[in-house]
Write a protein that holds these residues in place. Structure first.
Motif, PDB file in Angstrom:
ATOM      1  N   PHE A  39      48.041  55.939  32.392  1.00 27.64           N
ATOM      2  CA  PHE A  39      47.335  56.807  33.000  1.00 27.64           C
ATOM      3  C   PHE A  39      47.184  57.944  32.026  1.00 27.64           C
ATOM      4  N   THR A  40      48.199  57.807  30.852  1.00 18.73           N
ATOM      5  CA  THR A  40      48.062  58.671  29.802  1.00 18.73           C
ATOM      6  C   THR A  40      46.983  58.327  28.988  1.00 18.73           C
ATOM      7  N   ARG A  41      46.763  57.117  28.719  1.00 20.27           N
ATOM      8  CA  ARG A  41      45.516  56.557  27.595  1.00 20.27           C
ATOM      9  C   ARG A  41      44.194  56.781  28.452  1.00 20.27           C
ATOM     10  N   PHE A  42      43.992  56.476  29.742  1.00 19.03           N
ATOM     11  CA  PHE A  42      42.735  56.473  30.326  1.00 19.03           C
ATOM     12  C   PHE A  42      42.436  57.588  31.360  1.00 19.03           C
ATOM     13  N   GLY A  43      43.325  58.318  31.387  1.00 18.66           N
ATOM     14  CA  GLY A  43      43.056  59.471  32.443  1.00 18.66           C
ATOM     15  C   GLY A  43      43.437  59.156  33.986  1.00 18.66           C
ATOM     16  N   PRO A  44      43.052  60.156  34.702  1.00 21.35           N
ATOM     17  CA  PRO A  44      43.420  60.100  36.232  1.00 21.35           C
ATOM     18  C   PRO A  44      42.225  59.502  36.865  1.00 21.35           C
ATOM     19  N   SER A  45      41.172  59.306  36.236  1.00 23.25           N
ATOM     20  CA  SER A  45      39.830  58.954  37.054  1.00 23.25           C
ATOM     21  C   SER A  45      40.213  57.600  37.750  1.00 23.25           C
ATOM     22  N   SER A  46      39.760  57.676  39.147  1.00 24.38           N
ATOM     23  CA  SER A  46      39.833  56.411  39.720  1.00 24.38           C
ATOM     24  C   SER A  46      38.956  55.270  39.591  1.00 24.38           C
ATOM     25  N   ILE A  47      37.813  55.775  39.026  1.00 25.05           N
ATOM     26  CA  ILE A  47      36.800  54.746  38.755  1.00 25.05           C
ATOM     27  C   ILE A  47      37.233  54.112  37.498  1.00 25.05           C
ATOM     28  N   GLU A  48      37.719  54.859  36.503  1.00 23.75           N
ATOM     29  CA  GLU A  48      38.057  54.196  35.272  1.00 23.75           C
ATOM     30  C   GLU A  48      39.210  53.419  35.389  1.00 23.75           C
ATOM     31  N   LEU A  49      40.214  53.791  36.219  1.00 22.11           N
ATOM     32  CA  LEU A  49      41.477  53.181  36.320  1.00 22.11           C
ATOM     33  C   LEU A  49      41.341  51.751  36.870  1.00 22.11           C
ATOM     34  N   ASP A  50      40.430  51.846  37.919  1.00 23.03           N
ATOM     35  CA  ASP A  50      40.215  50.566  38.882  1.00 23.03           C
ATOM     36  C   ASP A  50      39.161  49.439  38.111  1.00 23.03           C
ATOM     37  N   LEU A  51      38.381  49.975  37.437  1.00 25.42           N
ATOM     38  CA  LEU A  51      37.560  49.242  36.185  1.00 25.42           C
ATOM     39  C   LEU A  51      38.587  48.645  35.311  1.00 25.42           C
ATOM     40  N   LEU A  52      39.495  49.369  34.754  1.00 22.22           N
ATOM     41  CA  LEU A  52      40.620  48.887  33.714  1.00 22.22           C
ATOM     42  C   LEU A  52      41.553  47.648  34.432  1.00 22.22           C
ATOM     43  N   MET A  53      41.802  47.927  35.736  1.00 22.57           N
ATOM     44  CA  MET A  53      42.654  47.080  36.481  1.00 22.57           C
ATOM     45  C   MET A  53      41.705  45.807  36.828  1.00 22.57           C
ATOM     46  N   ALA A  54      40.708  45.847  36.996  1.00 20.05           N
ATOM     47  CA  ALA A  54      39.591  45.068  37.458  1.00 20.05           C
ATOM     48  C   ALA A  54      39.446  43.888  36.083  1.00 20.05           C
ATOM     49  N   ALA A  55      39.248  44.495  35.036  1.00 15.74           N
ATOM     50  CA  ALA A  55      39.313  43.768  33.829  1.00 15.74           C
ATOM     51  C   ALA A  55      40.654  43.039  33.453  1.00 15.74           C
ATOM     52  N   LYS A  56      41.616  43.542  33.893  1.00 15.73           N
ATOM     53  CA  LYS A  56      42.977  42.844  33.716  1.00 15.73           C
ATOM     54  C   LYS A  56      43.304  41.924  34.863  1.00 15.73           C
ATOM     55  N   ARG A  57      42.134  41.820  35.690  1.00 17.71           N
ATOM     56  CA  ARG A  57      42.486  40.918  36.987  1.00 17.71           C
ATOM     57  C   ARG A  57      43.636  41.351  37.737  1.00 17.71           C
ATOM     58  N   ARG A  58      43.945  42.525  38.024  1.00 19.13           N
ATOM     59  CA  ARG A  58      44.899  42.919  38.817  1.00 19.13           C
ATOM     60  C   ARG A  58      44.225  43.391  40.093  1.00 19.13           C
ATOM     61  N   SER A  59      44.569  42.805  41.087  1.00 16.84           N
ATOM     62  CA  SER A  59      44.012  43.503  42.370  1.00 16.84           C
ATOM     63  C   SER A  59      44.819  44.451  43.041  1.00 16.84           C
ATOM     64  N   PRO A  60      44.246  45.366  43.908  1.00 13.11           N
ATOM     65  CA  PRO A  60      45.396  46.478  44.410  1.00 13.11           C
ATOM     66  C   PRO A  60      46.323  45.774  45.136  1.00 13.11           C
ATOM     67  N   VAL A  61      47.608  46.252  44.985  1.00 10.55           N
ATOM     68  CA  VAL A  61      48.519  45.735  46.090  1.00 10.55           C
ATOM     69  C   VAL A  61      48.535  46.319  47.474  1.00 10.55           C
ATOM     70  N   LEU A  62      48.197  47.338  47.828  1.00  8.04           N
ATOM     71  CA  LEU A  62      48.076  48.119  48.867  1.00  8.04           C
ATOM     72  C   LEU A  62      46.896  47.523  49.800  1.00  8.04           C
ATOM     73  N   GLN A  63      45.829  47.238  49.303  1.00 11.59           N
ATOM     74  CA  GLN A  63      44.646  46.530  50.312  1.00 11.59           C
ATOM     75  C   GLN A  63      44.981  45.265  50.561  1.00 11.59           C
ATOM     76  N   ASN A  64      46.147  44.293  49.753  1.00 12.61           N
ATOM     77  CA  ASN A  64      46.591  42.983  50.184  1.00 12.61           C
ATOM     78  C   ASN A  64      47.460  43.144  51.467  1.00 12.61           C
ATOM     79  N   LYS A  65      48.455  44.284  51.272  1.00  9.87           N
ATOM     80  CA  LYS A  65      49.530  44.731  52.447  1.00  9.87           C
ATOM     81  C   LYS A  65      48.827  44.939  53.553  1.00  9.87           C
ATOM     82  N   ILE A  66      47.775  45.698  53.686  1.00  8.77           N
ATOM     83  CA  ILE A  66      46.961  46.105  54.796  1.00  8.77           C
ATOM     84  C   ILE A  66      46.334  45.165  55.375  1.00  8.77           C
TER      85      ILE A  66
END
Length: 71
Positions: A39-66
């Protein structure tokens, strides 16, 4: 006389809505230190953080639970 100018600090343009640190950590199931570091390195942008996590192949946990709750 020569003037030495310090480089101007450019701020990043916020893309997408901003995440709160808690929201980001819970969405991806991250620990406090790891979430805070990203969060500190990449900022609070939802688009930037979602792209970063997609590049790390981490899917959202909340969507899986829903999705599991709907079954």
């Amino acid at each position: 006389m020569t003037q030495i100018r310090e480089p101007e600090r450019r701020s990043r343009i916020l893309r997408g809505r901003p995440y709160s640190l808690d929201e980001f950590a819970s969405k991806y199931g991250l620990g406090g230190e790891q979430a805070e570091s990203l969060f500190t390195r990449f900022g609070p942008s939802s688009i930037e953080l979602d792209l970063l996590m997609a590049a790390k192949r981490r899917s959202p946990v909340l969507q899986n639970k829903i999705a599991e709750e709907r079954l």
